[in-house]
Motif scaffolding. Structure first.
Motif, PDB file in Angstrom:
ATOM      1  N   SER A  45      29.503  91.203  15.903  1.00 32.66           N
ATOM      2  CA  SER A  45      28.075  90.964  15.995  1.00 32.66           C
ATOM      3  C   SER A  45      27.821  89.617  16.665  1.00 32.66           C
ATOM      4  O   SER A  45      28.186  88.577  16.125  1.00 32.66           O
ATOM      5  N   ARG A  70      25.057  87.644  14.529  1.00 35.90           N
ATOM      6  CA  ARG A  70      25.568  86.900  13.372  1.00 35.90           C
ATOM      7  C   ARG A  70      26.355  85.680  13.815  1.00 35.90           C
ATOM      8  O   ARG A  70      26.310  84.631  13.176  1.00 35.90           O
ATOM      9  N   GLN A 130      23.862  82.916  14.590  1.00 31.90           N
ATOM     10  CA  GLN A 130      23.374  82.245  13.388  1.00 31.90           C
ATOM     11  C   GLN A 130      24.414  81.278  12.832  1.00 31.90           C
ATOM     12  O   GLN A 130      24.078  80.175  12.385  1.00 31.90           O
ATOM     13  N   GLY A 187      29.419  85.225  10.001  1.00 35.76           N
ATOM     14  CA  GLY A 187      29.263  85.390  11.433  1.00 35.76           C
ATOM     15  C   GLY A 187      30.288  84.671  12.273  1.00 35.76           C
ATOM     16  O   GLY A 187      30.400  84.919  13.478  1.00 35.76           O
TER      17      GLY A 187
END
Length: 304
Positions: free
Chosen positions: A8, A11, A14, A267
Motif C-alpha cells: 500500500s 499507508r 502516512q 505502513g
C-alpha cells in the motif's frame, strides 16, 4: 501483513509523514507525489560540511557532525535519484573523496575523526583505516554511471577491479557494493564476466535466501543480526542490474512477494540490521521504506 501479495503506497505515505526526517519526506514526495528535485537538494544541503563531505548522521548509524565516506556515498545516491549527480556539486564531492582516500586511492569505511561521537559498534573506529570495497564500490559505480570524469576515479576504479576479482569469501553487503560497481563501470564485458563469477559465489556460499518462507534454514553472515538475511532483490534492485541474471524468474518473484509482505501495519518497512540506539532505528525505517518502494516499482510491482 504477510501474504497479502501487494503493498500500500497510501499507508507508506502516512508512515513517512509520521516518522521520517525532512530529507526522506522530500524524497518520497519527489519519487511518488510529483514533488520537485530542488526541495530534495535543499534538504540534503543541511548535511553538507565545509570540507565538501557530508555528516550530521545522514547515514543514521554514524552520529555527530563530522564528514565520513559513508555519509557522502549516501548523499551521492540521493543526488543520483533526483538526476543531480553532476556539475560543481559533484566536483566538490570528488575533491573531498580525493582528500580522504587511502594510499591506494580508495575509500575507508570510517575515518578516525568519528572517534568521540556515537557510532554503531559494528563499524569500528581505527587510526589507519584500510580502503574497502564496501565504501568505494558504490561511489565509483554511481559516478561512472552518471558519466562523471574526475582524476580520483582512475585509481579508485583500479582498486575496485582488483578487490572484486580477488573476492573468494565474502558477505552480503560487500557483494552489494561489488554489484553497484559492476553495474556502472564502463568495461561491460569485464563487468559481465566478474558478475557471473560473483553470482556463482553468492549461490555456492548461500549468501542469498532463495526461499523466503524457509529463511531460517539459511546462514547469517558472521557479525550480522540474527534476522539479517539478504534476498535476490537486495542484489538486483532494478531489472537491469547484472545481478538479476543470478536468479530465475520464479526466485525473483518469490523474493518480491516477500518484500511486499514485509510492509508493517504502520505502513513502513522494518530494518533487519542490529539496532543499537532508538534514534537510528527510527531514522532507518523511512530510508528502508523508500528503498523497498523503489525496488518494487522498478520491478513492476504496482501498489494496491
Amino acid at each position: 501483513m504477510a501474504g497479502t501479495g501487494a503493498h500500500s503506497l497510501a499507508r507508506a505515505e502516512q508512515f513517512v509523514w509520521l516518522t521520517a526526517r525532512v530529507l526522506e519526506q522530500r524524497r518520497f514526495a519527489h519519487l511518488f507525489l510529483g514533488g520537485g528535485a530542488d526541495a530534495v537538494e535543499t534538504a540534503l544541503a543541511a548535511y553538507l560540511n565545509e570540507d565538501g563531505g557530508y555528516g550530521h548522521a545522514l547515514e543514521p548509524d554514524l552520529r555527530g557532525p563530522v564528514s565520513q565516506p559513508l555519509h557522502t556515498a549516501h548523499a551521492l545516491s540521493v543526488l543520483d535519484s533526483i538526476g543531480r549527480c553532476g556539475g560543481l556539486r559533484v566536483e566538490r564531492i570528488c575533491r573531498y573523496l580525493t582528500d580522504v582516500s587511502t594510499k591506494e586511492g580508495a575509500l575507508p569505511a570510517l575515518l578516525p575523526s568519528q572517534r568521540g561521537y556515537p557510532a554503531a559498534p559494528f563499524i569500528p573506529v581505527v587510526d589507519d583505516p584500510p580502503a574497502e570495497l564496501l565504501a568505494t564500490g558504490p561511489v565509483v559505480g554511481l559516478l561512472h554511471r552518471n558519466q562523471v570524469w574526475h582524476a580520483w576515479l582512475f585509481r579508485a576504479t583500479d582498486f575496485c577491479w582488483a578487490a572484486v576479482e580477488a573476492l573468494e569469501h565474502s558477505h552480503p553487503y560487500e557483494i552489494e557494493a561489488a554489484v553497484a560497481f559492476l553495474d556502472g563501470v564502463p568495461d561491460r564485458a569485464r563487468a559481465e564476466a566478474a558478475a557471473d563469477r560473483l553470482g556463482r559465489l553468492v549461490r555456492d556460499q548461500r549468501l542469498v535466501v532463495l526461499d523466503p518462507w524457509r529463511r531460517a534454514e539459511y546462514p547469517v553472515a558472521p557479525g550480522y543480526a540474527p534476522e539479517e538475511h539478504h534476498f535476490p532483490y537486495d542484489y538486483a534492485r532494478a531489472p537491469g542490474s547484472l545481478a538479476r541474471r543470478w536468479f530465475s524468474d520464479a526466485e525473483m518473484e518469490r523474493s518480491l512477494d516477500h518484500l511486499e509482505s514485509e510492509q508493517q501495519e504502520d505502513g513502513g518497512w522494518p530494518v533487519n540490521w542490529r539496532q543499537w540506539a532508538p534514534g537510528t532505528a527510527l531514522e532507518g525505517r523511512p530510508i528502508e521504506t523508500l528503498r523497498a518502494l523503489r525496488t518494487l516499482r522498478d520491478h513492476g510491482r504496482a501498489p494496491r
